[in-house]
Each structure stands twice: as C-alpha cells, then as structure tokens.
Design a protein around this motif. Structure first.
Motif, PDB file in Angstrom:
ATOM      1  N   GLU A 229       0.785  -1.465   0.004  1.00  0.00           N
ATOM      2  CA  GLU A 229      -0.043   0.095   0.161  1.00  0.00           C
ATOM      3  C   GLU A 229       0.757   1.171   0.150  1.00  0.00           C
ATOM      4  O   GLU A 229       2.016   1.332   0.593  1.00  0.00           O
ATOM      5  CB  GLU A 229      -0.975   0.063   1.188  1.00  0.00           C
ATOM      6  N   ILE A 230       0.679   2.046  -1.052  1.00  0.00           N
ATOM      7  CA  ILE A 230       1.469   3.307  -1.095  1.00  0.00           C
ATOM      8  C   ILE A 230       0.726   4.623  -0.618  1.00  0.00           C
ATOM      9  O   ILE A 230      -0.567   4.665  -0.502  1.00  0.00           O
ATOM     10  CB  ILE A 230       1.615   3.587  -2.659  1.00  0.00           C
ATOM     11  N   ASP A 231       1.446   5.678  -0.053  1.00  0.00           N
ATOM     12  CA  ASP A 231       1.080   6.931   0.281  1.00  0.00           C
ATOM     13  C   ASP A 231       1.025   7.905  -0.969  1.00  0.00           C
ATOM     14  O   ASP A 231       1.709   8.836  -1.200  1.00  0.00           O
ATOM     15  CB  ASP A 231       1.913   7.334   1.381  1.00  0.00           C
ATOM     16  N   TYR A 232      -0.078   7.629  -1.637  1.00  0.00           N
ATOM     17  CA  TYR A 232      -0.258   8.308  -3.045  1.00  0.00           C
ATOM     18  C   TYR A 232      -1.703   8.234  -3.293  1.00  0.00           C
ATOM     19  O   TYR A 232      -2.356   7.096  -3.412  1.00  0.00           O
ATOM     20  CB  TYR A 232       0.605   7.600  -4.172  1.00  0.00           C
ATOM     21  N   TYR A 233      -2.426   9.391  -3.824  1.00  0.00           N
ATOM     22  CA  TYR A 233      -3.736   9.461  -4.458  1.00  0.00           C
ATOM     23  C   TYR A 233      -3.411   9.587  -5.882  1.00  0.00           C
ATOM     24  O   TYR A 233      -3.025  10.638  -6.415  1.00  0.00           O
ATOM     25  CB  TYR A 233      -4.218  10.585  -3.954  1.00  0.00           C
ATOM     26  N   ASP A 234      -3.738   8.422  -6.771  1.00  0.00           N
ATOM     27  CA  ASP A 234      -3.740   8.621  -8.249  1.00  0.00           C
ATOM     28  C   ASP A 234      -4.550   9.446  -8.858  1.00  0.00           C
ATOM     29  O   ASP A 234      -5.780   9.724  -8.388  1.00  0.00           O
ATOM     30  CB  ASP A 234      -3.939   7.260  -8.721  1.00  0.00           C
ATOM     31  N   SER A 235      -4.250   9.780 -10.155  1.00  0.00           N
ATOM     32  CA  SER A 235      -4.963  10.617 -10.691  1.00  0.00           C
ATOM     33  C   SER A 235      -4.784  10.141 -12.361  1.00  0.00           C
ATOM     34  O   SER A 235      -5.340   9.002 -12.428  1.00  0.00           O
ATOM     35  CB  SER A 235      -4.230  12.063 -10.820  1.00  0.00           C
ATOM     36  N   TYR A 236      -4.749  10.996 -13.178  1.00  0.00           N
ATOM     37  CA  TYR A 236      -4.770  10.483 -14.498  1.00  0.00           C
ATOM     38  C   TYR A 236      -3.490   9.650 -14.724  1.00  0.00           C
ATOM     39  O   TYR A 236      -2.303   9.582 -14.435  1.00  0.00           O
ATOM     40  CB  TYR A 236      -4.630  11.653 -15.634  1.00  0.00           C
ATOM     41  N   MET A 237      -3.854   8.299 -15.531  1.00  0.00           N
ATOM     42  CA  MET A 237      -2.575   7.056 -15.438  1.00  0.00           C
ATOM     43  C   MET A 237      -1.508   7.597 -16.126  1.00  0.00           C
ATOM     44  O   MET A 237      -0.410   7.136 -15.455  1.00  0.00           O
ATOM     45  CB  MET A 237      -3.441   6.030 -16.312  1.00  0.00           C
ATOM     46  N   LEU A 241       2.121   7.291 -14.317  1.00  0.00           N
ATOM     47  CA  LEU A 241       3.259   6.604 -14.811  1.00  0.00           C
ATOM     48  C   LEU A 241       4.577   7.283 -14.752  1.00  0.00           C
ATOM     49  O   LEU A 241       5.783   6.911 -14.528  1.00  0.00           O
ATOM     50  CB  LEU A 241       2.896   6.142 -16.306  1.00  0.00           C
ATOM     51  N   ASN A 242       4.443   8.547 -14.950  1.00  0.00           N
ATOM     52  CA  ASN A 242       5.383   9.709 -14.784  1.00  0.00           C
ATOM     53  C   ASN A 242       5.958   9.687 -13.469  1.00  0.00           C
ATOM     54  O   ASN A 242       7.126   9.399 -12.977  1.00  0.00           O
ATOM     55  CB  ASN A 242       4.793  11.112 -14.778  1.00  0.00           C
ATOM     56  N   HIS A 243       5.216   9.440 -12.512  1.00  0.00           N
ATOM     57  CA  HIS A 243       5.596   9.641 -11.096  1.00  0.00           C
ATOM     58  C   HIS A 243       6.302   8.062 -10.757  1.00  0.00           C
ATOM     59  O   HIS A 243       7.421   8.129  -9.905  1.00  0.00           O
ATOM     60  CB  HIS A 243       4.487   9.647  -9.997  1.00  0.00           C
ATOM     61  N   LEU A 244       5.557   7.313 -11.131  1.00  0.00           N
ATOM     62  CA  LEU A 244       6.264   6.026 -10.876  1.00  0.00           C
ATOM     63  C   LEU A 244       7.539   5.504 -11.616  1.00  0.00           C
ATOM     64  O   LEU A 244       8.514   5.246 -10.846  1.00  0.00           O
ATOM     65  CB  LEU A 244       5.316   4.624 -11.204  1.00  0.00           C
ATOM     66  N   SER A 245       7.830   6.110 -12.760  1.00  0.00           N
ATOM     67  CA  SER A 245       9.047   5.739 -13.352  1.00  0.00           C
ATOM     68  C   SER A 245      10.041   6.698 -12.955  1.00  0.00           C
ATOM     69  O   SER A 245      11.207   6.160 -12.887  1.00  0.00           O
ATOM     70  CB  SER A 245       8.944   5.877 -14.994  1.00  0.00           C
ATOM     71  N   ARG A 246       9.675   7.861 -12.298  1.00  0.00           N
ATOM     72  CA  ARG A 246      10.654   8.668 -11.777  1.00  0.00           C
ATOM     73  C   ARG A 246      10.994   8.675 -10.385  1.00  0.00           C
ATOM     74  O   ARG A 246      11.736   9.258  -9.568  1.00  0.00           O
ATOM     75  CB  ARG A 246      10.346  10.224 -12.079  1.00  0.00           C
ATOM     76  N   GLY A 247      10.655   7.561  -9.735  1.00  0.00           N
ATOM     77  CA  GLY A 247      10.772   7.174  -8.310  1.00  0.00           C
ATOM     78  C   GLY A 247      10.033   8.235  -7.320  1.00  0.00           C
ATOM     79  O   GLY A 247      10.671   8.677  -6.289  1.00  0.00           O
ATOM     80  N   LYS A 248       8.907   9.061  -7.933  1.00  0.00           N
ATOM     81  CA  LYS A 248       8.240  10.143  -7.007  1.00  0.00           C
ATOM     82  C   LYS A 248       7.278   9.499  -5.981  1.00  0.00           C
ATOM     83  O   LYS A 248       6.363  10.287  -5.337  1.00  0.00           O
ATOM     84  CB  LYS A 248       7.677  11.216  -7.921  1.00  0.00           C
ATOM     85  N   ILE A 249       6.923   8.232  -6.001  1.00  0.00           N
ATOM     86  CA  ILE A 249       5.943   7.773  -5.270  1.00  0.00           C
ATOM     87  C   ILE A 249       6.538   6.735  -3.753  1.00  0.00           C
ATOM     88  O   ILE A 249       7.423   5.871  -4.239  1.00  0.00           O
ATOM     89  CB  ILE A 249       5.155   6.671  -5.906  1.00  0.00           C
ATOM     90  N   TYR A 250       5.996   7.051  -2.845  1.00  0.00           N
ATOM     91  CA  TYR A 250       6.596   6.353  -1.486  1.00  0.00           C
ATOM     92  C   TYR A 250       5.503   5.564  -0.849  1.00  0.00           C
ATOM     93  O   TYR A 250       4.162   5.868  -0.979  1.00  0.00           O
ATOM     94  CB  TYR A 250       7.025   7.639  -0.600  1.00  0.00           C
ATOM     95  N   THR A 251       6.112   4.982  -0.053  1.00  0.00           N
ATOM     96  CA  THR A 251       5.031   3.808   0.823  1.00  0.00           C
ATOM     97  C   THR A 251       4.871   4.558   1.992  1.00  0.00           C
ATOM     98  O   THR A 251       5.351   5.841   2.203  1.00  0.00           O
ATOM     99  CB  THR A 251       5.742   2.409   1.121  1.00  0.00           C
ATOM    100  N   TYR A 252       3.698   4.112   2.993  1.00  0.00           N
ATOM    101  CA  TYR A 252       3.673   4.705   4.263  1.00  0.00           C
ATOM    102  C   TYR A 252       4.715   4.691   5.052  1.00  0.00           C
ATOM    103  O   TYR A 252       4.822   5.430   5.997  1.00  0.00           O
ATOM    104  CB  TYR A 252       2.305   4.190   4.814  1.00  0.00           C
ATOM    105  N   GLY A 253       5.726   3.547   4.782  1.00  0.00           N
ATOM    106  CA  GLY A 253       6.540   3.625   5.521  1.00  0.00           C
ATOM    107  C   GLY A 253       7.771   4.427   5.088  1.00  0.00           C
ATOM    108  O   GLY A 253       8.744   4.452   5.666  1.00  0.00           O
ATOM    109  N   GLY A 254       7.545   5.429   4.359  1.00  0.00           N
ATOM    110  CA  GLY A 254       8.633   6.388   3.714  1.00  0.00           C
ATOM    111  C   GLY A 254       9.618   5.907   2.648  1.00  0.00           C
ATOM    112  O   GLY A 254      10.707   6.661   2.656  1.00  0.00           O
ATOM    113  N   VAL A 255       9.453   4.703   1.931  1.00  0.00           N
ATOM    114  CA  VAL A 255      10.285   4.107   1.186  1.00  0.00           C
ATOM    115  C   VAL A 255       9.986   4.523  -0.288  1.00  0.00           C
ATOM    116  O   VAL A 255       8.716   4.144  -0.487  1.00  0.00           O
ATOM    117  CB  VAL A 255      10.280   2.551   1.456  1.00  0.00           C
ATOM    118  N   SER A 256      10.897   4.785  -1.021  1.00  0.00           N
ATOM    119  CA  SER A 256      10.550   5.116  -2.577  1.00  0.00           C
ATOM    120  C   SER A 256      10.260   3.662  -3.297  1.00  0.00           C
ATOM    121  O   SER A 256      10.867   2.855  -2.753  1.00  0.00           O
ATOM    122  CB  SER A 256      11.733   5.828  -3.338  1.00  0.00           C
ATOM    123  N   THR A 257       9.185   3.705  -4.313  1.00  0.00           N
ATOM    124  CA  THR A 257       8.949   2.551  -4.849  1.00  0.00           C
ATOM    125  C   THR A 257      10.037   1.900  -5.781  1.00  0.00           C
ATOM    126  O   THR A 257      10.518   0.696  -5.722  1.00  0.00           O
ATOM    127  CB  THR A 257       7.583   2.533  -5.717  1.00  0.00           C
TER     128      THR A 257
END
Length: 353
Positions: A229-237, A241-257
């Motif tokens: 589970e991630i600390d992220y509110y998804d929007s347009y896909m 994809l931009n955020h995921l591929s650039r490492g801008k999404i984090y878990t609730y534990g504060g770790v980058s995907t």
C-alpha cells in the motif's frame, strides 16, 4: 427700410524715413526682446537652419517609440482577454503533442486517456462494486519521504506464504517477478478495505495472465513477489506513470517504490489505482492498471515488449509469442531476492485485515 451703408477710412501709406537702414545683428548674437515681450525672452539668430535629414530622423525615432508603446498596450489587452477567456472556458486549447506512450519512458501529462475501458476484458467481480471512496486527508499527490516519527503506527510489514498461480513448471530464468503497489482507495474499493481480500483479487490477475501467455507456448510466467500500500492518491494514468517511473511515489513507511523494487528484486512494478479506466505502460519495467485483471494482462504484455499490431490471424486475439522470446531478458532485469512461494505485504491495518 433704411439702406445699409458702409464707410471705409483710407490709411496713409507708411513712409520710410531717410537715413541708413537699421543694422541687423550679426549671426549667433543676442538681442533684447521687443517691446511687449517678457524681459526673460531671448532671441537667437543662428546662421543657417536644421537640415531636413535631421528632422526626418527625429520623426522616425518619435514614431518608433510611439509604435512600441501602442504595441505593448495592445499585447497586454489581448493577453488579458485571452486569460479571461481561458478561465471562463470560452476557448479550447489543444493538448501538447506527447511522445508515444508505448515507447517513451517519461511522459508528460495529457488531457485525454491513452486507452479506454472498452478496449479491455475485465475479470468478473464476485461482489458488486462500491462507489469511489473520498480522498483521504493525508493523501500524497506527488510523494515525499517520511521521517521516522511520521510512519503510521498501524503499518503492517511482513512476508507470508503465497504461491502465484501458473508459475509451477516454468524455468526460473523465464519467470518475471512483479511488485504490485496500490493506493488506499484501491484497497477500499476492490478489497473491501482488507489487504487479505485484495491479495486474492490480485492473485487472480496473475492467474489470468499466465494462462493467456502459456496458451501460446511462451513458457514464461509472471510471479507476484510484493503487494504494498502506498501513500499516493492516483490521478490520470499517464501522470501516475510519470511519478512511478521517476521514483516519486513512496510507501506509508517512507520508502521510494524504486528502492522497494531494488530491495525485493522486482523486475517490474505495477501501480493499481482507481481513477479512470484502462492502463498504460512505457514498454519496460513500469505500468499502470486501473480496475480489472484484463488490463493488468494487457499492460504486462506491453512491459514484455508486445505491441498493439501483433495479432493472431483471423482476429483471434493478441499474438504474445514475443513474450517467450523476451522472457529471459525481462527476468534478468533485477536479481531475485524473495523466496519462492512467498510474498511481501505492507499495508495499513484498518481492522478488516
């Protein structure tokens, strides 16, 4: 009636006095002001006059300055009108031209979906769908690291026994490890806020994908190694994809995907979200899935290198034979670090797990 008459008085002609004519002042000299003018008025008699070339030059300079001022006023006025029209929506702006989402790793935001829900086959849900949950107060739109004291106390992290359907009998060097990350909204909507129920649903995605891929003799499989589970509110896909591929999404534990992928040796990462329908892939390690399993299978194919034009004869569906050829390369993207028949799970414990 009295006749109208007029009378004129004849003035005598001016007479010149005898003697010498008046002396004119020499060029560039001063003379007193004539009677009736202010004493501060000074008259200058210069030799010659201002040339026509200088006059034309001054007129050109003056005209240029005037035009510049007029152009600036016109531009500001037009810009103000354009901004007002944009706010009120009275004019339509075309979206910027974007790179091919099947080939480019980094994509700009778009105004329209790349795919539509109607393009995909969905696995039937065993339970009826529920409305879109509200955005949480702590939702993270772009992702930022957390400090240790910011990690939720109800965060669960553990490895559990789990066998991905369709992996048995496939050589290890042809098994592609996939880490699935999902939003809290996805867990509420498709797992009834239960991480355990969501694991059952996602496991079905992998089962459907492996059946399709292996039905054409590809001798490859995808294996679920993590569900986080991630600390992220998804929007347009495409934004996702931009955020995921650039490492801008984090878990609730504060770790980058991205760090999570390295930690568990995931060849690919799939983000599961609720906003919109369909999915998108950049043709390599990252892809976005909205809603159901058919989209997961389709976007995973793209991550293997499959393209839309690769179809079976007579309209019998996708030709996924390329997956068999590309499987060894995809499975070697990251070294395997999770034990067989094991999956790592990380989620917020809401009491329904």
């Amino acid at each position: 009636m009295m006749p109208i008459t007029s009378s004129f008085t004849t003035m005598p002609a001016p007479q010149r006095t005898s003697g010498q004519p008046p002396t004119r002042p020499a060029p560039n000299t001063f003379r007193p002001a004539p009677q009736g003018y202010s004493n501060s008025t000074i008259y200058v008699k210069k030799s010659g006059g201002i040339g026509w070339g200088l006059i034309v030059f001054l007129l050109l300079i003056t005209g240029g300055v005037g035009y510049a001022i007029y152009a600036k006023i016109s531009y500001d006025k037009a810009l103000k009108i354009a901004n007002e029209q944009h706010v009120t929506g009275s004019i339509y702006s075309l979206p910027e031209i974007a790179p091919d989402p099947e080939k480019e790793e980094i994509l700009p935001p778009l105004d329209t979906p790349v795919f539509d829900e109607g393009d995909f086959h969905f696995l039937p849900d065993k339970e009826p769908d529920i409305p879109e949950p509200p955005k949480p107060a702590g939702g993270n739109p772009t992702g930022t690291p957390k400090k240790p004291n910011e990690i939720p106390k109800n965060l669960v992290r553990k490895e559990i026994s789990h066998t991905t359907p369709g992996v048995a009998g496939i050589p290890e060097d042809r098994v592609v490890d996939v880490l699935c990350v999902y939003t809290s909204q996805y867990k509420v909507r498709y797992g009834r806020d239960s991480a355990t129920e969501l694991l059952k649903r996602v496991s079905g995605f992998f089962e459907e994908s492996n059946k399709k891929y292996q039905s054409q003799g590809t001798n490859t499989a995808v294996r679920l190694i993590g569900l986080v589970e991630i600390d992220y509110y998804d929007s347009y896909m495409v934004n996702d994809l931009n955020h995921l591929s650039r490492g801008k999404i984090y878990t609730y534990g504060g770790v980058s995907t991205h760090d999570l992928r390295s930690q568990f040796g995931a060849d690919m990462i799939a983000l599961l979200g609720t906003k919109g329908g369909g999915g998108v892939s950049n043709g390599n390690a990252f892809f976005i899935v909205k809603r159901g399993g058919g989209i997961f299978t389709h976007e995973c194919q793209h991550a293997y290198g499959w393209g839309h034009g690769e179809q079976l004869p007579d309209g019998k569906g996708d030709d996924v034979s390329k997956l068999g050829r590309n499987a060894p390369g995809r499975s070697s993207w990251m070294p395997s670090k999770v034990k067989s028949n094991t999956v790592y799970v990380e989620y917020l414990n809401t009491g329904k797990n």
